[in-house]
Write an enzyme that holds these catalytic residues in place. Structure first.
Site, short mmCIF file in Angstrom:
data_model
loop_
_atom_site.label_atom_id
_atom_site.label_comp_id
_atom_site.label_asym_id
_atom_site.label_seq_id
_atom_site.Cartn_x
_atom_site.Cartn_y
_atom_site.Cartn_z
N LYS A 1 -25.69 5.85 6.98
CA LYS A 1 -26.20 4.57 7.52
C LYS A 1 -27.71 4.46 7.31
CE LYS A 1 -24.66 5.58 11.71
NZ LYS A 1 -24.08 6.92 11.46
N ARG B 1 -21.66 0.75 19.36
CA ARG B 1 -20.98 2.04 19.34
C ARG B 1 -19.85 2.12 20.35
NH1 ARG B 1 -25.28 5.35 17.08
NH2 ARG B 1 -24.56 7.46 16.81
N ARG C 1 -30.27 17.89 6.64
CA ARG C 1 -31.13 16.70 6.71
C ARG C 1 -32.55 17.04 7.17
NH1 ARG C 1 -29.14 11.53 9.80
NH2 ARG C 1 -28.60 13.09 11.38
N ARG D 1 -33.84 17.09 13.09
CA ARG D 1 -33.52 16.47 14.38
C ARG D 1 -32.91 17.50 15.32
NH1 ARG D 1 -30.34 10.90 13.08
NH2 ARG D 1 -29.04 11.68 14.78
N ARG E 1 -20.82 15.11 18.66
CA ARG E 1 -21.10 13.73 18.21
C ARG E 1 -19.87 13.15 17.51
NH1 ARG E 1 -26.20 15.15 14.76
NH2 ARG E 1 -26.19 12.98 14.09
P1 AP5 Z 1 -28.07 9.60 6.97
O1 AP5 Z 1 -28.11 8.39 6.10
O2 AP5 Z 1 -29.32 9.99 7.66
O3 AP5 Z 1 -26.83 9.50 8.00
P2 AP5 Z 1 -26.55 8.52 9.20
O4 AP5 Z 1 -25.26 7.83 8.95
O5 AP5 Z 1 -27.74 7.65 9.49
O6 AP5 Z 1 -26.29 9.59 10.34
P3 AP5 Z 1 -26.92 9.84 11.78
O7 AP5 Z 1 -26.75 11.30 12.05
O8 AP5 Z 1 -28.32 9.29 11.86
O9 AP5 Z 1 -25.95 8.99 12.66
P4 AP5 Z 1 -25.69 9.12 14.16
O10 AP5 Z 1 -24.87 7.91 14.36
O11 AP5 Z 1 -25.12 10.39 14.59
O12 AP5 Z 1 -27.16 9.13 14.81
P5 AP5 Z 1 -28.08 8.01 15.47
O13 AP5 Z 1 -29.47 8.30 15.11
O14 AP5 Z 1 -27.53 6.65 15.22
O15 AP5 Z 1 -27.55 10.81 6.07
C1 AP5 Z 1 -27.41 12.12 6.59
C2 AP5 Z 1 -27.87 13.15 5.55
O16 AP5 Z 1 -27.00 13.09 4.42
C3 AP5 Z 1 -29.28 12.89 5.01
O17 AP5 Z 1 -29.89 14.13 4.80
C4 AP5 Z 1 -29.05 12.16 3.69
O18 AP5 Z 1 -30.07 12.43 2.75
C5 AP5 Z 1 -27.71 12.73 3.22
N1 AP5 Z 1 -26.87 11.74 2.53
C6 AP5 Z 1 -26.72 10.41 2.85
N2 AP5 Z 1 -25.84 9.82 2.01
C7 AP5 Z 1 -25.43 10.81 1.15
C8 AP5 Z 1 -24.51 10.81 0.06
N3 AP5 Z 1 -23.85 9.70 -0.33
N4 AP5 Z 1 -24.30 11.99 -0.59
C9 AP5 Z 1 -24.97 13.12 -0.20
N5 AP5 Z 1 -25.85 13.17 0.83
C10 AP5 Z 1 -26.08 12.02 1.49
O19 AP5 Z 1 -27.84 8.29 17.03
C11 AP5 Z 1 -28.30 9.48 17.62
C12 AP5 Z 1 -27.89 9.51 19.09
O20 AP5 Z 1 -28.52 8.42 19.80
C13 AP5 Z 1 -26.40 9.33 19.38
O21 AP5 Z 1 -25.72 10.57 19.29
C14 AP5 Z 1 -26.43 8.77 20.81
O22 AP5 Z 1 -26.65 9.81 21.76
C15 AP5 Z 1 -27.66 7.89 20.80
N6 AP5 Z 1 -27.35 6.50 20.43
C16 AP5 Z 1 -27.74 5.84 19.29
N7 AP5 Z 1 -27.26 4.58 19.28
C17 AP5 Z 1 -26.53 4.42 20.43
C18 AP5 Z 1 -25.78 3.34 20.96
N8 AP5 Z 1 -25.67 2.17 20.32
N9 AP5 Z 1 -25.15 3.53 22.15
C19 AP5 Z 1 -25.25 4.70 22.83
N10 AP5 Z 1 -25.97 5.77 22.37
C20 AP5 Z 1 -26.60 5.63 21.18
ZN ZN Z 2 -29.08 7.50 11.12
#
Ligand code: AP5
Ligand code: ZN
Length: 220
Positions: free
Chosen positions: A13, A89, A128, A161, A172
């Site tokens: 994402k 979410r 990452r 992170r 997660r």
């Molecule tokens: P990356 O693109 O960074 O992945 P991502 O989908 O953004 O994953 P996240 O871990 O950020 O998602 P998340 O939903 O767990 O965390 P969030 O910050 O939203 O890619 C990951 C890695 O892979 C990178 O190193 C990249 O280079 C590599 N990569 C990408 N695409 C690739 C490909 N095609 N091939 C190979 N490698 C690739 O949320 C964090 C926390 O915040 C949650 O756990 C929760 O506690 C809280 N939170 C956030 N939003 C809410 C909400 N709406 N409601 C309640 N709690 C919330």
């Molecule tokens: Zn993300």
């Protein structure tokens, strides 16, 4: 253009959303980045959110909805549209988003799901590297920075992170399957949902996302 980008931790994402922002000139609202900014600022919300994030749980719907509402109302970059990354979410968040948009006589154009098996996410998450100030992410193997542990654009240090370890990833993913899978079903019932194979290399995923946008969607 109003878009939501869904998918499990590590699906891509945060990798794809900035490209959408750049191409369509919309704001990129990443709720995880917003929470991490609060943690970095050491606010009371940040303190509470850190505990939950480190355990792989979800911050309360009310807080998250409030954050998104405030951005949509006050962030001038969002006037031309938005891409939501990490929100909604829960079904409650999705319903409130619908209500918020309806009140503004707006609707979503695309709900894109990045689909990928859990097993492929471990290496993505544990490798990452992140530039905290911008949210830019790299990968030790799949997308290394030009200079080790340094952001390509600012030259500032990259970090891992706190929730990017195998044990927290497991939690997660459990949270995702339990609370966010129903959000996917929610959008699958509409005609704006599209699923994309996120296991391919980033360029191929991007091409498929563009394919979805160019074929058009519904709403405005
Ligand atoms: P990356 O693109 O960074 O992945 P991502 O989908 O953004 O994953 P996240 O871990 O950020 O998602 P998340 O939903 O767990 O965390 P969030 O910050 O939203 O890619 C990951 C890695 O892979 C990178 O190193 C990249 O280079 C590599 N990569 C990408 N695409 C690739 C490909 N095609 N091939 C190979 N490698 C690739 O949320 C964090 C926390 O915040 C949650 O756990 C929760 O506690 C809280 N939170 C956030 N939003 C809410 C909400 N709406 N409601 C309640 N709690 C919330
Ligand atoms: Zn993300």
């Amino acid at each position: 253009m109003r878009i939501i980008l869904m998918g499990p931790p590590g699906a891509g994402k945060g990798t794809q959303a900035p490209k959408i922002k750049e191409k369509y000139n919309v704001c990129h609202l990443a709720t995880g980045d917003m929470l991490r900014a609060q943690v970095a600022k050491k606010t009371e919300l940040g303190r509470q959110a850190k505990k939950i994030m480190d355990q792989g749980g979800l911050v309360s719907d009310e807080i998250m909805i409030g954050m998104i509402k405030s951005e949509l109302e006050n962030n001038s970059e969002c006037k031309s549209g938005f891409i939501l990354d990490g929100f909604p979410r829960t079904v409650a968040q999705a319903e409130r988003l619908d209500a918020m948009l309806k009140a503004r006589q707006q609707s979503l154009k695309h709900a894109v799901e990045l689909r990928i098996d859990d097993e492929l996410l471990v290496s993505r998450i544990t490798g990452r590297l992140v530039h905290p100030a911008s949210g830019r992410s790299y990968h030790k193997i799949f997308n290394p920075p030009q200079k080790s542990m340094t952001d390509d654009i600012t030259g500032e240090p990259l970090i891992q992170r706190a929730d990017d370890n195998e044990a927290t990833l497991k939690k997660r993913l459990a949270t995702y399957h339990d609370q966010t899978a129903p959000v996917i079903s929610y959008y699958q019932k509409t005609n704006i949902w599209r699923g994309i194979d996120a296991s391919q290399e980033p360029g191929a995923v991007w091409k498929n996302i563009l394919g979805v946008f160019e074929k058009g969607g519904n709403g405005n």
